[in-house]
Design an enzyme around this catalytic site. Structure first.
Site, PDB file in Angstrom:
ATOM      1  N   ALA A 141       0.847  -1.189   0.000  1.00 31.36           N
ATOM      2  CA  ALA A 141       0.000   0.000   0.000  1.00 31.36           C
ATOM      3  C   ALA A 141       0.883   1.239   0.000  1.00 31.36           C
ATOM      4  O   ALA A 141       2.030   1.201   0.439  1.00 31.36           O
ATOM      5  CB  ALA A 141      -0.928   0.005   1.223  1.00 31.36           C
ATOM      6  N   MET A 142       0.310   2.352  -0.481  1.00 29.12           N
ATOM      7  CA  MET A 142       1.036   3.620  -0.500  1.00 29.12           C
ATOM      8  C   MET A 142       0.064   4.747  -0.204  1.00 29.12           C
ATOM      9  O   MET A 142      -1.001   4.837  -0.813  1.00 29.12           O
ATOM     10  CB  MET A 142       1.711   3.827  -1.863  1.00 29.12           C
ATOM     11  CG  MET A 142       2.508   5.109  -1.953  1.00 29.12           C
ATOM     12  SD  MET A 142       3.850   5.167  -0.742  1.00 29.12           S
ATOM     13  CE  MET A 142       4.054   6.934  -0.567  1.00 29.12           C
ATOM     14  N   GLU A 143       0.481   5.621   0.711  1.00 31.42           N
ATOM     15  CA  GLU A 143      -0.407   6.623   1.312  1.00 31.42           C
ATOM     16  C   GLU A 143      -0.515   7.899   0.506  1.00 31.42           C
ATOM     17  O   GLU A 143      -0.537   9.004   1.065  1.00 31.42           O
ATOM     18  CB  GLU A 143       0.085   6.953   2.725  1.00 31.42           C
ATOM     19  CG  GLU A 143       1.433   7.674   2.809  1.00 31.42           C
ATOM     20  CD  GLU A 143       2.636   6.749   2.853  1.00 31.42           C
ATOM     21  OE1 GLU A 143       3.737   7.227   3.195  1.00 31.42           O
ATOM     22  OE2 GLU A 143       2.481   5.550   2.558  1.00 31.42           O
ATOM     23  N   ASN A 144      -0.607   7.833  -0.817  1.00 29.70           N
ATOM     24  CA  ASN A 144      -0.698   9.052  -1.614  1.00 29.70           C
ATOM     25  C   ASN A 144      -1.902   9.886  -1.164  1.00 29.70           C
ATOM     26  O   ASN A 144      -3.015   9.353  -1.063  1.00 29.70           O
ATOM     27  CB  ASN A 144      -0.834   8.685  -3.092  1.00 29.70           C
ATOM     28  CG  ASN A 144       0.334   7.838  -3.573  1.00 29.70           C
ATOM     29  OD1 ASN A 144       1.488   8.182  -3.393  1.00 29.70           O
ATOM     30  ND2 ASN A 144       0.024   6.691  -4.166  1.00 29.70           N
TER      31      ASN A 144
ATOM     32  N   HIS B 228      -3.771   1.997   8.322  1.00 36.42           N
ATOM     33  CA  HIS B 228      -2.418   2.552   8.390  1.00 36.42           C
ATOM     34  C   HIS B 228      -2.256   3.697   7.391  1.00 36.42           C
ATOM     35  O   HIS B 228      -1.678   4.748   7.731  1.00 36.42           O
ATOM     36  CB  HIS B 228      -1.390   1.463   8.099  1.00 36.42           C
ATOM     37  CG  HIS B 228       0.031   1.931   8.216  1.00 36.42           C
ATOM     38  ND1 HIS B 228       0.738   1.881   9.387  1.00 36.42           N
ATOM     39  CD2 HIS B 228       0.875   2.469   7.297  1.00 36.42           C
ATOM     40  CE1 HIS B 228       1.957   2.364   9.196  1.00 36.42           C
ATOM     41  NE2 HIS B 228       2.060   2.725   7.922  1.00 36.42           N
ATOM     42  N   GLU B 229      -2.766   3.519   6.176  1.00 39.07           N
ATOM     43  CA  GLU B 229      -2.633   4.579   5.183  1.00 39.07           C
ATOM     44  C   GLU B 229      -3.495   5.783   5.549  1.00 39.07           C
ATOM     45  O   GLU B 229      -3.111   6.932   5.284  1.00 39.07           O
ATOM     46  CB  GLU B 229      -3.000   4.059   3.792  1.00 39.07           C
ATOM     47  CG  GLU B 229      -2.258   2.800   3.351  1.00 39.07           C
ATOM     48  CD  GLU B 229      -0.759   2.847   3.605  1.00 39.07           C
ATOM     49  OE1 GLU B 229      -0.146   3.921   3.422  1.00 39.07           O
ATOM     50  OE2 GLU B 229      -0.192   1.820   3.984  1.00 39.07           O
TER      51      GLU B 229
ATOM     52  N   HIS C  83      -1.594   7.878   7.872  1.00 38.22           N
ATOM     53  CA  HIS C  83      -0.592   8.712   7.209  1.00 38.22           C
ATOM     54  C   HIS C  83      -1.158  10.062   6.789  1.00 38.22           C
ATOM     55  O   HIS C  83      -0.387  11.007   6.540  1.00 38.22           O
ATOM     56  CB  HIS C  83      -0.046   7.994   5.974  1.00 38.22           C
ATOM     57  CG  HIS C  83       1.130   7.121   6.258  1.00 38.22           C
ATOM     58  ND1 HIS C  83       2.288   7.593   6.844  1.00 38.22           N
ATOM     59  CD2 HIS C  83       1.342   5.790   6.020  1.00 38.22           C
ATOM     60  CE1 HIS C  83       3.158   6.604   6.957  1.00 38.22           C
ATOM     61  NE2 HIS C  83       2.618   5.502   6.472  1.00 38.22           N
TER      62      HIS C  83
ATOM     63  N   GLU D  72       6.621   6.700   9.686  1.00 41.92           N
ATOM     64  CA  GLU D  72       6.123   5.330   9.826  1.00 41.92           C
ATOM     65  C   GLU D  72       5.867   4.942  11.285  1.00 41.92           C
ATOM     66  O   GLU D  72       4.909   4.234  11.584  1.00 41.92           O
ATOM     67  CB  GLU D  72       7.093   4.352   9.168  1.00 41.92           C
ATOM     68  CG  GLU D  72       7.229   4.523   7.664  1.00 41.92           C
ATOM     69  CD  GLU D  72       5.920   4.344   6.916  1.00 41.92           C
ATOM     70  OE1 GLU D  72       4.934   3.844   7.501  1.00 41.92           O
ATOM     71  OE2 GLU D  72       5.883   4.709   5.729  1.00 41.92           O
TER      72      GLU D  72
END
Length: 709
Positions: free
Chosen positions: A316-319, A342-343, A346, A365
């Site tokens: 996953a990526m928190e863009n 979690h994202e 962020h 993180e």
């Protein structure tokens, strides 16, 4: 977030730490160390980012605009970038941007608003080597018009080729297999191959984008506003909040959406959409509401989620405004829950307040992991959160056993030399040791609710800025003045936390999860002998009623004991293999690692079936590594031959490296796609020596930690 690496070997701890702020409260004009949302750190507290070639401290980046055309036929993006810059130092004659050899620069020009200049001035430039993950773009500026405080527009016309940030998928590699798809992945330092930039988390700015696409293609970006002209096939985007370069993200393909809340929608290929919506339901708005109660208003407006094909290189990526999630995780509801929360966390920690250098990645993180667990505690239960934390801390200590307590990678602030890719810092210590340090701060103030208030005010103080660790510590001690007095008298071991290797000096009390963890430990003890346990006693543990985290904790701890006696493995298979066949991939892959690690041939067809079904990096690489490390390399090579046409070229390179010991640099670069290798009649190389017990489980745990982000 970038792919996680288990054993970074190029890290160095010999560089001195960045200058501290001398104990002043944040906001003290004697040392304004936090980076503003639109410019670099002040000259009074110079900041060094060894991962950036740019001279970002010489300019204020007000805004930038991207105008791109996507060409799926040749897998190129072409267009231009416009930077709105204000020089902040006198005598600056060169603008240096981070770039990449995969960017083909065509022309660069400059225009000064309000100068009476009718036509832009063409600029000379050169591209110099920097590291194996980037180049420096050196642009000569017109001295007569470049003055401190005066706005200039720099336009760079360029074309992308096959760089590490941009992932082109042929239709066969998408979930629907009907149309091609492209996405970008910028964390940590990949977006310099997407557009020239100040590729450092110390610099934030707003941006806009215009993206022109073929008919039938939908584009979404990490932006707060968007519009579409169907007649011109042009998408317009605007991000009204300042973000660092690594959080600019784009995906384009056959995408559809369904709203799942008043400020959230799910994007996916049509074949995935209903499943994704069903899995998330109305949970996203619920999680956002809990997070807002804890940490203050959600600052980004939209909280959309896009599910990407298995080729997405991380979980996953928190863009901002548009979280990227790998579709493979839809199989595992509890992991999906943790990943999305979690994202979401962020949105406050990492996106709103960002680590100013990659050497302090734990600031994003570690805080996001703590925030994630506060959200799950409030939304679900303390017991659920403690179980998940036990699972992660188990993996942390497993990795410590493998690396040794003195390995510098286990420091929270790992100093690395120029040329070291910041992605090597993506490890469990960044997340879990960082989480333990934040928990320690919470314990110091004596009341979790008081610490919630501190974090809420911390976000308010530093929103849309980039910070260093000393900013957090100074603000904490000013917020709790009694602790500041105690720190001056006795010391609070902050330096030990940040700069010492080894395990966390403090771990939170996880006894609230005892009712969930204890059965797991008891079952592990039953199976831990040299002979199979009494099956009547074993039958009292009904794994079909266990949560996913209980089951994977059990399997990870059994992996720690591998190899087990053959009779034990026979009984384990008889008791559980059919059950695991019907559970999610997170459970299955751990059981299959048991099968491989113990050379249990009766269940090898399950390994083959799993690798034929799953083409995600996170599910293939651990199994191939175990196969090669044992005596089953021939099986691995055979499966690879059978499945390679359905693997993304980057994953194919990685597996070729594992199987055939090719160069790591070759395997990890986005160069031309490797050829499809025909089966060879020759005998494969001899098997490699087995890895230490638990190594693959540690790698699995690293993969499970969210990336990225």
């Amino acid at each position: 977030m970038a792919e996680l690496h288990q054993t970074p070997t190029t890290l160095c701890c010999c560089r001195k730490a960045l200058p501290a702020t001398g104990g002043h409260c944040v906001g003290d004009p004697s040392c304004p160390s936090a980076v503003s949302g639109s410019g670099p750190v002040s000259a009074g507290c110079p900041l060094v980012d060894v991962a950036s070639a740019s001279n970002f401290r010489c300019f204020q980046l007000r805004h930038f605009h991207l105008d791109l055309r996507l060409n799926f036929a040749v897998k190129e993006m072409s267009g231009w970038l416009v930077l709105d810059l204000i020089p902040i130092q006198p005598g600056v004659q060169t603008l240096i941007l981070d770039s990449h050899p995969s960017l083909l620069i065509h022309a660069i020009d400059c225009k000064v608003p309000g100068s009476g200049q009718d036509e832009p001035v063409s600029l000379t430039y050169r591209v110099d080597p920097f590291t194996d993950y980037g180049s420096s773009l050196n642009i000569s500026l017109p001295v007569a018009v470049v003055k401190p405080g005066r706005l200039i527009h720099i336009t760079v016309r360029y074309t992308t080729t096959d760089g590490p940030a941009i992932w082109w998928l042929d239709s066969e590699l998408t979930c629907g297999q009907s149309r091609p798809l492209v996405f970008t992945q910028g964390h940590s330092v990949c977006n310099r191959s997407f557009f020239p930039c100040f590729d450092t988390p110390a610099v934030k700015s707003t941006y806009t984008a215009t993206v022109r696409v073929p008919d039938g293609v939908t584009v979404v970006m990490s932006a707060s506003h968007s519009s579409y002209s169907k007649q011109d096939r042009v998408f317009q985007f605007s991000m009204e909040f300042p973000v660092p370069s690594y959080l600019v993200a784009l995906v384009a393909g056959e995408l559809q959406h369904i709203d799942v809340g008043p400020r959230s929608r799910v994007w996916a290929e049509p074949c995935l959409l209903s499943c994704a919506v069903k899995k998330l339901g109305g949970s996203v708005e619920r999680w956002l509401g809990v997070a807002e109660q804890l940490f203050g208003p959600y600052l980004w407006g939209r909280c959309d989620i896009v599910f990407l094909p298995p080729s997405f290189p991380i979980v996953a990526m928190e863009n901002p405004c548009l979280t990227f999630i790998i579709a493979s995780i839809l199989e595992s509801s509890e992991f999906l829950l943790i990943d999305v929360i979690h994202e979401i966390a962020h949105g406050w920690f990492g996106n709103a307040v960002t680590n100013a250098t990659w050497e302090e990645m734990w600031l994003s993180e570690g805080l996001a992991t703590y925030a994630q667990r506060r959200i799950t505690t409030e939304a679900y239960s303390e017991a659920f959160t403690c179980l998940e934390t036990v699972f992660r801390l188990d993996a942390l200590h497993r990795q410590l056993r493998l690396l040794g307590d003195n390995n510098p990678v286990s420091k929270l602030q790992v100093k690395f030399e120029p040329g070291v890719n910041p992605s090597t810092l993506m490890n469990l210590f960044t997340y879990e040791k960082g989480f333990c340090f934040v928990s320690y701060l919470s314990q110091l103030c004596g009341d979790v609710k008081s610490f919630d208030s501190f974090l809420k005010d911390y976000i308010s103080e530093f929103k849309f800025k980039s910070v260093v660790a000393q900013d957090l510590i100074d603000y904490f001690l000013c917020y709790f003045p009694e602790l500041k007095d105690a720190a001056q008298r006795e010391g609070l071991e902050f330096d030990r936390w940040l700069n010492s290797s080894g395990p966390p000096p403090y771990e939170p009390d996880l006894s609230a999860g005892g009712a969930l963890v204890q059965p797991v430990q008891e079952l592990c003890e039953l199976w831990g002998g040299i002979k199979p346990p009494d099956l009547q006693v074993v039958s009292t543990f009904d794994l079909s009623t266990w949560s996913t985290f209980q089951t994977v904790l059990f399997l990870d701890r059994m992996l720690d004991h591998s190899p087990v006696a053959h009779d034990v493995m026979v009984s384990l298979s008889a008791c559980y293999s059919s059950l695991f066949d019907n559970l999610n991939a997170e459970v299955q892959i751990r059981w299959l690692q048991m099968v491989i690690r113990n050379t249990f041939y009766p269940d090898m067809p399950r390994v083959r079936a799993f690798l034929h079904k799953h083409t995600s990096r996170m599910y293939t690489v651990p199994l191939y590594e175990d196969l090669v490390a044992g005596v089953m390399k021939c099986v691995a090579v055979e499966i690879f031959y059978e499945t390679q046409r359905r693997l993304h070229p980057n994953l194919r390179r990685t597996l070729q490296q594992i199987l055939f010991q090719t160069s790591a640099s070759t395997a990890n670069q986005n160069g031309p796609a490797p050829p499809i290798i025909p089966p060879s009649p020759s005998t494969p190389p001899s098997p490699q020596p087995p890895q230490p017990a638990g190594s693959a489980a540690a790698a699995m745990a690293l993969r499970d930690v969210n990336v990225l982000a």
